[in-house]
Design a protein around this motif. Structure first.
Motif, short mmCIF file in Angstrom:
data_model
loop_
_atom_site.label_atom_id
_atom_site.label_comp_id
_atom_site.label_asym_id
_atom_site.label_seq_id
_atom_site.Cartn_x
_atom_site.Cartn_y
_atom_site.Cartn_z
N HIS A 112 83.17 45.15 48.91
CA HIS A 112 81.76 45.13 48.50
C HIS A 112 81.32 46.49 47.97
O HIS A 112 80.49 46.57 47.06
CB HIS A 112 80.85 44.65 49.64
CG HIS A 112 80.74 45.59 50.79
ND1 HIS A 112 81.70 45.65 51.77
CD2 HIS A 112 79.80 46.50 51.11
CE1 HIS A 112 81.33 46.57 52.66
NE2 HIS A 112 80.19 47.10 52.28
N GLN A 113 81.88 47.57 48.50
CA GLN A 113 81.54 48.90 48.00
C GLN A 113 82.04 49.09 46.57
O GLN A 113 81.34 49.69 45.74
CB GLN A 113 82.13 49.98 48.91
CG GLN A 113 81.49 50.03 50.27
CD GLN A 113 82.21 50.97 51.21
OE1 GLN A 113 83.44 51.11 51.15
NE2 GLN A 113 81.46 51.62 52.08
N ILE A 114 83.24 48.57 46.29
CA ILE A 114 83.76 48.63 44.93
C ILE A 114 82.83 47.89 43.98
O ILE A 114 82.53 48.36 42.89
CB ILE A 114 85.19 48.06 44.88
CG1 ILE A 114 86.15 48.97 45.65
CG2 ILE A 114 85.66 47.87 43.45
CD1 ILE A 114 87.54 48.40 45.85
N ALA A 115 82.36 46.72 44.41
CA ALA A 115 81.46 45.93 43.56
C ALA A 115 80.16 46.69 43.29
O ALA A 115 79.67 46.69 42.15
CB ALA A 115 81.16 44.58 44.22
N ARG A 154 77.03 39.36 48.25
CA ARG A 154 77.56 38.15 48.88
C ARG A 154 78.84 38.45 49.67
O ARG A 154 79.07 37.86 50.72
CB ARG A 154 77.79 37.06 47.83
CG ARG A 154 76.45 36.59 47.22
CD ARG A 154 76.63 35.44 46.27
NE ARG A 154 76.97 34.22 46.98
CZ ARG A 154 76.07 33.39 47.51
NH1 ARG A 154 74.79 33.69 47.43
NH2 ARG A 154 76.44 32.30 48.13
N ILE A 155 79.67 39.36 49.17
CA ILE A 155 80.87 39.75 49.91
C ILE A 155 80.47 40.44 51.21
O ILE A 155 81.02 40.14 52.28
CB ILE A 155 81.76 40.67 49.05
CG1 ILE A 155 82.36 39.91 47.87
CG2 ILE A 155 82.88 41.28 49.90
CD1 ILE A 155 83.00 40.80 46.81
N GLN A 156 79.52 41.34 51.13
CA GLN A 156 79.07 42.10 52.30
C GLN A 156 78.51 41.17 53.38
O GLN A 156 78.74 41.40 54.57
CB GLN A 156 78.00 43.10 51.87
CG GLN A 156 77.51 44.00 52.98
CD GLN A 156 76.48 44.99 52.48
OE1 GLN A 156 75.80 44.76 51.49
NE2 GLN A 156 76.38 46.11 53.15
N ASN A 157 77.82 40.13 52.98
CA ASN A 157 77.20 39.21 53.93
C ASN A 157 78.06 37.98 54.23
O ASN A 157 77.57 37.02 54.83
CB ASN A 157 75.82 38.79 53.43
CG ASN A 157 74.86 39.95 53.43
OD1 ASN A 157 74.78 40.69 54.41
ND2 ASN A 157 74.17 40.14 52.34
N ARG A 158 79.30 38.03 53.79
CA ARG A 158 80.28 36.95 54.02
C ARG A 158 79.77 35.60 53.54
O ARG A 158 79.97 34.57 54.19
CB ARG A 158 80.67 36.89 55.49
CG ARG A 158 81.28 38.19 55.99
CD ARG A 158 81.59 38.12 57.47
NE ARG A 158 81.76 39.44 58.05
CZ ARG A 158 82.91 40.08 58.10
NH1 ARG A 158 83.99 39.55 57.62
NH2 ARG A 158 82.98 41.27 58.66
N GLN A 159 79.10 35.60 52.41
CA GLN A 159 78.61 34.38 51.79
C GLN A 159 79.64 33.90 50.77
O GLN A 159 80.43 34.70 50.26
CB GLN A 159 77.27 34.61 51.11
CG GLN A 159 76.16 34.97 52.08
CD GLN A 159 74.86 35.29 51.40
OE1 GLN A 159 74.83 35.59 50.21
NE2 GLN A 159 73.77 35.23 52.15
#
Length: 103
Positions: free
Chosen positions: A4-7, A47-52
């Motif tokens: 998510h940091q890369i995004a 969405r990656i960070q929040n596992r969605q």
């Protein structure tokens, strides 16, 4: 570094590239495209960070769109900004493509 940091980093750099294109050439399509692709990266990262669901897919889509627009332009013009965006696109394609394949 987390995916998510890369995004989020790619979101900022891509939007920054679009803004730079606008400042240098007054190109409204550059700012629209840069901010749109940056928004896709940011939404994917969120969405990656929040596992969605569909976070990796959104970031991968942003990388495909960025690669499709910047790599041909970088080859044609030999200018540093499209080349830099092409490198960012390849970096995103690798990272998000590997994450998608390992999903």
């Amino acid at each position: 570094m987390a995916l998510h940091q890369i995004a989020f980093i790619l979101a900022g750099l891509t939007a920054g590239g679009g803004i730079t294109g606008y400042v240098r050439a007054g190109s409204i399509p550059s700012i629209a495209a840069g901010c749109s692709v940056g928004l896709l990266y940011a939404l994917g990262g969120y969405r990656i960070q929040n596992r969605q669901p569909y976070g990796i897919e959104l970031a991968l889509l942003a990388s495909v769109v960025l690669a499709g627009s910047s790599i041909p332009r970088a080859i044609k013009t030999q200018k540093p900004l499209p080349a830099g965006l092409g490198v960012l696109a390849l970096f995103g394609l690798y990272n998000f493509g590997m994450a998608f394949a390992n999903k």
